[in-house]
Design a protein around this motif. Structure first.
Motif, PDB file in Angstrom:
ATOM      1  N   ASN A  16      -6.426   5.095   3.298  1.00 22.22           N
ATOM      2  CA  ASN A  16      -6.173   4.406   2.033  1.00 22.22           C
ATOM      3  C   ASN A  16      -7.218   4.783   0.989  1.00 22.22           C
TER       4      ASN A  16
ATOM      5  N   VAL B 236      -6.372   8.086  -0.541  1.00 21.51           N
ATOM      6  CA  VAL B 236      -5.294   7.946  -1.523  1.00 21.51           C
ATOM      7  C   VAL B 236      -5.864   7.472  -2.861  1.00 21.51           C
TER       8      VAL B 236
ATOM      9  N   CYS C 201       0.830   9.901  -2.881  1.00 23.03           N
ATOM     10  CA  CYS C 201       0.237   8.593  -2.604  1.00 23.03           C
ATOM     11  C   CYS C 201       1.113   7.763  -1.678  1.00 23.03           C
TER      12      CYS C 201
ATOM     13  N   SER D 149      -0.014   6.258   1.812  1.00 25.46           N
ATOM     14  CA  SER D 149       0.106   4.817   2.062  1.00 25.46           C
ATOM     15  C   SER D 149       0.945   4.539   3.300  1.00 25.46           C
TER      16      SER D 149
END
Length: 218
Positions: A153, A156, A202, A206
């Protein structure tokens, strides 16, 4: 209103690709460097000695309280003054990103280590393992499982933050698209294409983080 013409994207793929390559470079170097430095900071923050723990904690607190764009400005303008030499936009940006990301990776790593039940360390100590062996063989492998979703995360988020390098005159993916959009007067096509690329990358990150988090919970 004129019709959309996405040919401007295809005819400038090379220029956009160079911008995306710069964004990827920033992500890779900042992630690797940030994890290494963050691991060292986490070790200091987990230390029993206040003389090691407090400076590391102060660094993390300060960096996490400052916007990334300000950290970029600091290193871009201050490094030449400190070193007496021109550093350049890319090296100063890489240093800024590594230093900034290290504070966040430090907390992720520290939380992962502290999430390992104390009984694991006690059992490892009972077998005669030295502290560094206990950390390497018992604690870190378990902590990594808990940390992995958060690490993904953070990567990202870092990819999204690479767009800020425009402030030091670097052409990342978004900046490259902005140049073409202004030159050819095609902002809808260019920014639409950039939005799709950011969304896909992204979203994939995720989804990976969510899948790993689900595996950890199970």
């Amino acid at each position: 209103m004129g019709s959309l013409d996405f040919s401007v994207v295809w005819t400038n793929l090379g220029f956009l690709g160079n911008g995306l390559a710069l964004s990827a470079l920033l992500v890779v170097v900042s992630s690797v460097g940030g994890m290494i430095l963050g691991g060292g900071l986490a070790a200091l923050r987990l230390s029993r000695h206040r003389i090691l723990r407090l400076p590391a904690g102060a660094y993390v607190t300060v960096i996490r309280s400052v916007p990334l764009i300000l950290v970029l400005f600091w290193f871009y303008f201050m490094l030449p003054l400190w070193t007496g030499h021109t550093i350049g936009a890319l090296p100063s940006a890489l240093i800024a990103y590594v230093m900034f990301e290290a504070a966040f990776y430090c907390e992720i790593i520290r939380a992962g280590v502290r999430a390992v039940p104390p009984g694991q360390s006690m059992a490892a100590a009972a077998t005669g393992l030295r502290p560094w062996q206990m950390m390497r063989l018992v604690v870190l492998p378990q902590a990594l499982v808990a940390m992995e979703p958060l690490l993904v995360n953070q990567v990202v988020i870092l990819f999204q933050d690479t767009a800020l390098v425009y402030v030091v005159a670097l052409r990342d993916f978004l900046t490259a698209a902005s140049v073409i959009a202004s030159r050819d007067d095609r902002p809808v096509e260019l920014y639409g294409f950039v939005a799709v690329v950011y969304f896909v990358i992204c979203l994939a990150g995720s989804q990976l983080a969510g899948r790993r988090r689900g595996e950890v919970i199970q």
